[in-house]
Scaffold this active site. Structure first.
Site, PDB file in Angstrom:
ATOM      1  N   CYS A  10     -28.289 -29.336  -1.946  1.00 25.26           N
ATOM      2  CA  CYS A  10     -28.658 -28.870  -0.600  1.00 25.26           C
ATOM      3  C   CYS A  10     -28.314 -27.392  -0.454  1.00 25.26           C
ATOM      4  O   CYS A  10     -29.117 -26.587   0.050  1.00 25.26           O
ATOM      5  CB  CYS A  10     -27.912 -29.666   0.462  1.00 25.26           C
ATOM      6  SG  CYS A  10     -28.232 -31.434   0.460  1.00 25.26           S
ATOM      7  N   ASP A 447       0.497   3.777  -8.110  1.00 27.00           N
ATOM      8  CA  ASP A 447       0.882   5.034  -7.482  1.00 27.00           C
ATOM      9  C   ASP A 447       2.407   5.034  -7.344  1.00 27.00           C
ATOM     10  O   ASP A 447       3.017   3.987  -7.104  1.00 27.00           O
ATOM     11  CB  ASP A 447       0.216   5.143  -6.120  1.00 27.00           C
ATOM     12  CG  ASP A 447       0.627   6.408  -5.382  1.00 27.00           C
ATOM     13  OD1 ASP A 447       0.587   7.477  -5.993  1.00 27.00           O
ATOM     14  OD2 ASP A 447       1.012   6.292  -4.199  1.00 27.00           O
ATOM     15  N   ASP A 645      -1.256   3.317  -1.677  1.00 25.37           N
ATOM     16  CA  ASP A 645      -1.051   3.170  -0.238  1.00 25.37           C
ATOM     17  C   ASP A 645      -1.567   4.328   0.584  1.00 25.37           C
ATOM     18  O   ASP A 645      -1.586   4.250   1.804  1.00 25.37           O
ATOM     19  CB  ASP A 645       0.439   2.989   0.064  1.00 25.37           C
ATOM     20  CG  ASP A 645       1.229   4.269  -0.208  1.00 25.37           C
ATOM     21  OD1 ASP A 645       0.826   5.023  -1.121  1.00 25.37           O
ATOM     22  OD2 ASP A 645       2.227   4.512   0.491  1.00 25.37           O
ATOM     23  N   ASP A 649      -5.434   7.717  -2.311  1.00 27.48           N
ATOM     24  CA  ASP A 649      -5.600   6.638  -3.286  1.00 27.48           C
ATOM     25  C   ASP A 649      -6.925   5.916  -3.121  1.00 27.48           C
ATOM     26  O   ASP A 649      -7.317   5.140  -3.997  1.00 27.48           O
ATOM     27  CB  ASP A 649      -4.471   5.610  -3.139  1.00 27.48           C
ATOM     28  CG  ASP A 649      -3.109   6.187  -3.496  1.00 27.48           C
ATOM     29  OD1 ASP A 649      -3.057   7.036  -4.397  1.00 27.48           O
ATOM     30  OD2 ASP A 649      -2.111   5.795  -2.868  1.00 27.48           O
TER      31      ASP A 649
END
Length: 881
Positions: A10, A447, A645, A649
């Site tokens: 289906c 980082d 963060d 970045d």
């Protein structure tokens, strides 16, 4: 919302029908939640019509635009949104199936008494039925017909699918039960003919060829399986339902100086609201007054309360545990952290993992193939001389034992449970693809600032000159630094406060050019600053000079202090590594992941931090726009994830195969990422990999059992082993097996709820880990720093170099800014960020050691603009050339 779907076939047919609508770019249908996500420009009415023409029902969810498909996040109040989501997840199926099941069982018990109790075990019947096989058979037919009417949905859905040339699981059930009932009805008429001919032995013999009880049993057993499946499916959405229950309903706001309780949807950005102990924080905001401990476990999974004070951020649905807080609303409605988490989990559950393509492909052909196998099976047994009853039983058994539901549920139930487990632990996967692929990464680039380290300088070491006590040094340093706004000064003051050091008022405070401070305390001249600055002012003992050099080699910034030109000691300050970073990196390496640290720091400082963190490789001196280039180079060696963060970045997060954003980072970084780590801990990165691997493993287990189930049982049902081993299957047993297959797959997926995502004891190495060079590194120190802008083009956008040329960036301008007042890597980062915020500046290469910032420009900019950008952060621009 799509209604009428019963199996993977289906789902495949709905997707195929909608994909043909003009303007539809992509479509994804979830059998688990009965939701359909469509992107493109097609009108909603056209999409609904396509679904209905395919034999199913469709309707818009609350808050959707009725004119066009939604290409983004729905808008509206938080309560409206949650109400719509709760409505979509509401279990309407299980109560209906339960009612059908109990009704069917009542009639089935009577049917089985007549068919098997009387015929096989001689259970008594009223004398009316003695030597009256037609009457017994007529009762069986009536009871069987009642059960068929109770379960008419199988027939309505099944034959509708057949008419629309989209057969589904209900088609198999309807054909199987219908064939058994039809054949038995024909036998009933043959029985009456035998009785009319006074041939009672022949009439009684026909009793052994009846399948009325099989028709009733098939429908009842499959209803049992569907009910168990429906109940289990409901359990897979428990995590999302739990999140929705956290949504606050009321808020206490201060308007015209009076506290007033209002519905949560009436809170607007900028409102002042209060939160008493024990109350939930209604919206995201910032604390203006008061202090308290806030339990954020609902959003982050972290059970330890977090201290909050003026300036601290608070999130919706977290609980104030102790003090009275006055806050200002910053994010309300759908912009709150809770709403975004609900949206991410819901969106991820509506998407498909790459592995689901296999199940979708198989499901599209499965039901027609099964019907063909059933017809061929029946024909073969008839041609080999078997009785029509035996041949028909084999065909019916093939129909009812084949269950495409398990195949269609194998992936989505695991994805739903995996996403729920992630949300409970503060790990948010934005798509099913990111949940699957996170476990396949071979390289993880981290980082440094704010990811591996805390991002806030702190005192790490204190060294005393001869004859000076620790309290004397700290008191002198804190008294001198108290009027400075420099981040290093704040670190010294914080350390002094934590150690209950007395701070005195000074006079004549001056921030001197050349990395120093001076002031007068009780007639004594105090001076503080870098080794270079202090060594020009006074003689430094050799021992302390060597100590300052050693601290610099460890990536720390030594601050030297004098009193009346006599050195009294050294205080070292550094951006410290988070408590759990080293352990998280160890776990990542244990899982076979090559860990790389990216930083703009100089090589010496970066390597010192890298050694403490335990990374495999350090890439230093990376400019913000250079991180994307480093990721592109790492991708040549294997699947690469990026954890960051900051705003700078975002390009690297987008470029990486998997981008992970630290939850405390910027909105830009979070939007660019595939995975959001709410607790801002690298332990969550390791947990995300672990959860992804276990979810993918669970999906493969589900697919295996769904496929092996049909591979093994269809031949048995068809009688392939009858002559060799006399092994055959009764249609009722086939129905029982089918009813349990989907329940088994869903139950297996629910096992993911038992996973301890932070337990590394069972971690295994990747089968194909990255092989670094002889020095254990993938990149040489100079492999990217000297690259031109043209070489930073990504695979995703090969046209960037041509665009750069159009913008006239082929011949870039550079300016050198001479700056005083920078003392550490944190100063470098502050100046770099300030300069790169200017639209004319592509990047800035800043060094506190040389006191220079070299900016690369994409357009001419006035020197005063550059000067103001730097001096706004309390550094002094000497000259610009």
């Amino acid at each position: 919302m799509v209604t009428g779907m019963s199996c993977a076939s289906c789902q495949a047919h709905v997707e195929k029908a909608v994909s043909k609508v003009s303007g539809v770019e992509s479509v994804s249908v979830s059998l688990l939640t009965n939701e359909m996500a469509v992107t493109g420009t097609a009108a909603a009415a056209d999409i609904i019509k396509a679904v209905e023409d395919a034999g199913y029902g469709a309707s818009l969810e609350a808050g959707q635009n009725a004119d066009k498909t939604s290409g983004g996040r729905k808008t509206g109040s938080l309560n409206t949104k949650i109400a719509a989501e709760e409505e979509a997840l509401k279990d309407r199926t299980t109560p209906v199936l339960k009612k059908r099941l109990f009704s069917s069982l009542g009639f089935l018990l009577v049917l089985m008494y007549f068919s098997m109790g009387h015929m096989m075990w001689g259970w008594p019947l009223p004398s009316f039925f003695d030597h009256n096989p037609a009457a017994v058979t007529l009762v069986e037919m009536i009871l069987s017909a009642v059960i068929m009417i109770i379960n008419k949905k199988f027939f309505v859905s099944g034959f509708k699918g057949l008419i629309h040339r989209a057969p589904n699981m209900d088609t198999l059930v309807a054909l199987g039960a219908g064939a058994a009932f039809t054949y038995s009805t024909i036998i009933l008429f043959a029985m009456t003919r035998a009785m009319a001919d006074m041939d009672m032995d022949k009439a009684m013999g026909y009793m052994n060829e009846l399948y009325f009880e099989s028709a009733g049993m098939i429908l009842t057993l499959i209803t049992v399986g569907k009910m168990l499946e429906s109940y289990s499916k409901g359990k897979t959405t428990d995590a999302l339902k739990s999140l929705m229950k956290l949504a606050p309903q009321k808020a206490t706001v201060v308007r015209d100086g009076v506290e007033k309780e209002v519905p949560i949807d009436d809170v607007v950005k900028g409102d002042i609201f209060t939160v008493r102990p024990g109350e939930s924080i209604p919206v995201d905001g910032v604390v203006l007054e008061g202090s308290s401990a806030v339990n954020e476990s609902a959003l982050t999974g972290e059970s330890i309360p977090v201290d909050k004070g003026p300036g601290s951020k608070v999130s919706s649905a977290t609980v104030n545990q102790s003090g009275f807080l006055t806050c200002r609303a910053e994010k309300v409605g759908e912009d709150t952290s809770l709403a975004q988490i609900i949206q991410m989990v819901s969106d991820a559950s509506a998407t498909k993992a790459p592995v689901a393509k296999l199940a979708d492909t198989i499901s599209g052909y499965f039901v027609p193939v099964v019907i063909a196998i059933a017809l061929v099976t029946t024909a073969i047994w008839l041609l080999t001389g078997s009785g029509i009853g035996f041949a028909l039983a084999r065909g019916i058994c093939v129909l009812v034992v084949s269950c495409p539901c398990a195949l269609g549920l194998a992936t989505p139930v695991a994805i739903m449970v995996g996403n729920g487990m992630g949300a409970k632990n503060g790990i948010l996967f934005k798509t099913a693809e990111s949940l699957q692929e996170t476990g396949n990464i071979q390289i993880m680039a981290l980082d440094k600032t704010g990811t591996i380290t805390s991002g806030n300088p702190a005192v790490t070491d204190v060294y005393l000159a001869a004859g000076v006590t620790r309290d004397e040094l700290l008191s002198t340093a804190a008294s001198l630094e108290q009027k400075s706004e420099h981040p290093l000064a704040k670190a010294v003051l914080r350390y002094a406060s934590e150690n209950n050091i007395r701070i005195s008022e000074v006079s004549g405070f001056t921030a001197l050019p050349g990395n120093g401070l001076t002031a007068v305390l009780d007639g004594h001249v105090l001076t503080g600053g870098s080794k270079k600055y202090i060594s020009d002012k006074t003689a430094i003992p050799q021992e302390l000079l060597a100590r300052a050099d050693a601290l610099s080699g460890e990536g720390k910034t030594p601050l030297l202090f004098t009193c009346d030109n006599k050195l009294i000691g050294i205080i070292a300050v550094a951006d410290t590594i988070k408590e759990d970073s080293a352990e998280a990196i160890r776990q990542l390496k244990k899982m076979g992941i090559h860990v790389v640290m990216l930083t703009g720091d100089n090589q010496k400082t970066a390597e010192a931090i890298g050694r403490q963190a335990g990374v495999d490789e350090v890439v230093a001196g990376v400019l913000p726009d250079g991180k994307q280039s480093v990721i592109a180079r790492l991708q040549k060696f294997g699947k690469t994830a990026m954890v960051g963060d900051g705003i700078n970045d975002a390009p690297a997060l987008t470029r990486a195969d998997i981008g992970m954003a630290i939850g405390a980072g910027t909105d830009v970084a979070i939007d660019a990422a595939d995975v959001v780590l709410m607790k801002s801990s690298l332990m969550d990165a390791a947990a995300a990999v672990r959860l992804s691997r276990q979810t993918y493993k669970n999906i493969l287990e589900n697919l295996f059992w769904a496929l092996i189930y049909n591979t093994l049982l269809i031949p048995v049902a068809a009688g392939a082993y009858y002559h060799a081993f006399h092994l055959s299957m009764n249609p009722m047993l086939g129905a029982a097996a089918m009813s349990l297959s989907s329940f088994f797959v869903v139950s297996n997926a629910l096992r993911l709820n038992l996973l301890k995502v932070f337990d590394s004891s069972k971690d295994k190495m990747l089968k194909h880990p990255v092989s670094a060079g002889m020095d254990g590194k993938l990149l040489s120190a100079s492999s990217f720093v000297s690259e031109k802008e043209a070489d930073t083009c990504t695979i995703k956008d090969q046209s960037c170099h041509r665009e750069n040329q159009k913008k006239g960036m082929g011949n870039k301008m550079t300016k050198t800014i001479n700056i005083t007042g920078m003392m550490c890597g944190h100063c470098e980062a502050t100046v770099k960020k300030a300069l790169e915020a200017l639209p004319q500046v592509d990047h800035a290469d800043v060094s506190h050691e040389t006191g220079k910032a070299v900016v690369t420009l994409n357009a001419d900019v006035d020197n005063d603009v550059l000067k103001k950008a730097v001096e706004n952060h309390d550094y002094t621009v000497v000259s610009i050339g």
